[in-house]
Motif scaffolding. Structure first.
Motif, PDB file in Angstrom:
ATOM      1  N   TYR A   1       1.377   5.464  -0.247  1.00  0.00           N
ATOM      2  CA  TYR A   1       0.712   6.710   0.133  1.00  0.00           C
ATOM      3  C   TYR A   1       1.531   7.898  -0.385  1.00  0.00           C
ATOM      4  O   TYR A   1       2.733   8.006  -0.107  1.00  0.00           O
TER       5      TYR A   1
ATOM      6  N   ARG B   1      -2.455   5.623  -3.029  1.00  0.00           N
ATOM      7  CA  ARG B   1      -3.469   6.524  -2.486  1.00  0.00           C
ATOM      8  C   ARG B   1      -2.871   7.893  -2.185  1.00  0.00           C
ATOM      9  O   ARG B   1      -1.743   7.997  -1.694  1.00  0.00           O
ATOM     10  N   GLU B   2      -3.633   8.917  -2.449  1.00  0.00           N
ATOM     11  CA  GLU B   2      -3.242  10.272  -2.069  1.00  0.00           C
ATOM     12  C   GLU B   2      -3.703  10.557  -0.644  1.00  0.00           C
ATOM     13  O   GLU B   2      -4.762  10.094  -0.222  1.00  0.00           O
TER      14      GLU B   2
ATOM     15  N   ARG C   1      -0.893  11.395  -7.516  1.00  0.00           N
ATOM     16  CA  ARG C   1      -0.871  10.378  -8.560  1.00  0.00           C
ATOM     17  C   ARG C   1      -0.466  10.956  -9.919  1.00  0.00           C
ATOM     18  O   ARG C   1       0.099  10.244 -10.737  1.00  0.00           O
TER      19      ARG C   1
ATOM     20  N   THR D   1      -3.856   0.727  -5.338  1.00  0.00           N
ATOM     21  CA  THR D   1      -3.091   0.625  -4.086  1.00  0.00           C
ATOM     22  C   THR D   1      -2.251   1.873  -3.840  1.00  0.00           C
ATOM     23  O   THR D   1      -1.612   1.977  -2.784  1.00  0.00           O
TER      24      THR D   1
ATOM     25  N   ASP E   1       0.853  -1.194   0.000  1.00  0.00           N
ATOM     26  CA  ASP E   1       0.000   0.000   0.000  1.00  0.00           C
ATOM     27  C   ASP E   1       0.883   1.235   0.000  1.00  0.00           C
ATOM     28  O   ASP E   1       1.720   1.417   0.900  1.00  0.00           O
TER      29      ASP E   1
END
Length: 359
Positions: free
Chosen positions: A28, A53-54, A42, A51, A26
């Motif tokens: 971030y 994520r902001e 992104r 998978t 994951d």
């Protein structure tokens, strides 16, 4: 690794992030209003997996992570102190170095000098040239995540150069060589800021390789740079590459086998002319380049190397914790638990931070 990690990383190299995000963890990405550099999230041109994520930068300190990846001096000396909590700054971390050393090629000390940080280089040449001090190092060669259906066609009797900020980066990136070659044969330019030199602009990554596949060859004019991802992308789709025989490129491209490689611009010019005149020859060289790229720069090898790096980074921090804290405290300091080391640590001033480029 067997366990799934929660990893904080800044958006520095979009095409590199596109490959790294294929690892089953994951990810971030911190973002800020207006999407300034390092906080673009992104990005608009990449099809990153879900998978990735902001997270708003001001909320980062409230999340739980297992690992932090830095990629620039700003990440390491500014950003982590601005958006991470003290506990998060104690987590295992990796510094991913994309660049060759500057200002001096072999007498430049790397800005990170920390025995608990894993310094990952993208070529063996880079690791050889940087003075890395006490910092443990590892080399993970490039890979690219592009549509496997895209294959070289080469119907355009033109060459393509893919470099971001070519005019701004000047001789280091070979701006003068590109202009010299363009006066002598048909050669296009793409990448961020390429419009300044009459180029095609920044082509969205999801479209880039289909556009690239129509050209007869890729020309990389880089004098002193890390191994350009554009070279790996071209080889992966089966395109011959013409490039300078500098830095790590002589360990990748064999002259007359995968394309043409030389420090003599006239010899490179002759090779480009032959590729333009002989499409069958260009296809043969391109197919040999593709076979090399799929074995040496494939995603599976890339994944294995990064998983080993993650395990090593976690072990480095755990070893330090075990030496400084009691057994009960050491257990609490396992990655993702959010407990800080005793010392907060202070940012060290550095000179001349290097700006990373994507191609």
């Amino acid at each position: 690794m067997e366990r799934r990690l929660r990893i904080l990383i800044w958006h520095i190299h979009g095409s590199y992030l596109n490959a790294l995000a294929r690892l089953d963890h994951d990810w971030y990405l911190p973002v800020k209003p207006g999407r300034p550099p390092r906080y673009t999230g992104r990005g608009p041109t990449f099809d990153l997996p879900p998978t990735v994520r902001e997270v708003p930068a001001e909320q980062v300190r409230h999340l739980s992570f297992d690992l932090v990846i830095h990629q620039t001096p700003e990440n390491f000396f500014e950003d982590q102190y601005a958006i991470l909590s003290r506990e998060q700054r104690a987590l295992p971390c990796i510094y991913l170095e994309h660049n060759t050393p500057r200002p001096h090629p072999c007498d430049t000390r790397h800005p990170v000098d920390e025995p608990t940080v894993l310094l990952v280089h993208v070529t063996h040449y880079n690791r050889l040239m940087w003075d890395c001090g006490r910092t443990p190092t590892q080399v993970i060669e490039h890979s690219v995540a592009i549509d496997p259906r895209v294959r070289y066609r080469g119907e355009l009797e033109r060459g393509m150069t893919l470099v971001n900020g070519l005019a701004r980066r000047g001789r280091l990136a070979g701006c003068d060589l590109f202009l010299w070659m363009r006066e002598r044969l048909p050669l296009d330019l793409a990448g961020m800021e390429s419009e300044q030199l009459g180029g095609l602009g920044d082509i969205p990554y999801r479209q880039l390789h289909r556009r690239l596949a129509a050209y007869r060859f890729l020309f990389s004019p880089m004098r002193y740079s890390s191994l350009p991802l554009a070279v790996i992308e071209a080889m992966t789709i089966g395109m011959p590459v013409v490039a300078l025989a500098t830095t790590a490129l002589p360990t990748v491209i064999t002259h007359g086998v995968h394309g043409y490689l030389s420090c003599d611009p006239d010899e490179l010019l002759a090779g480009m002319r032959r590729l333009l005149q002989d499409a069958a020859h260009a296809r043969r060289l391109g197919e040999q380049a593709r076979r090399l790229a799929l074995t040496r720069f494939g995603l599976e090898r890339f994944r294995r190397d990064w998983e080993r790096a993650f395990a090593r980074a976690l072990a480095l921090r755990q070893a330090v914790v075990g030496g400084r804290e009691s057994e009960s405290e050491s257990e609490a300091l396992q990655p993702g638990k959010g407990i800080s080391l005793a010392a907060d640590g202070a940012a060290r001033p550095i000179a001349m931070p290097q700006r990373s480029e994507q191609q």
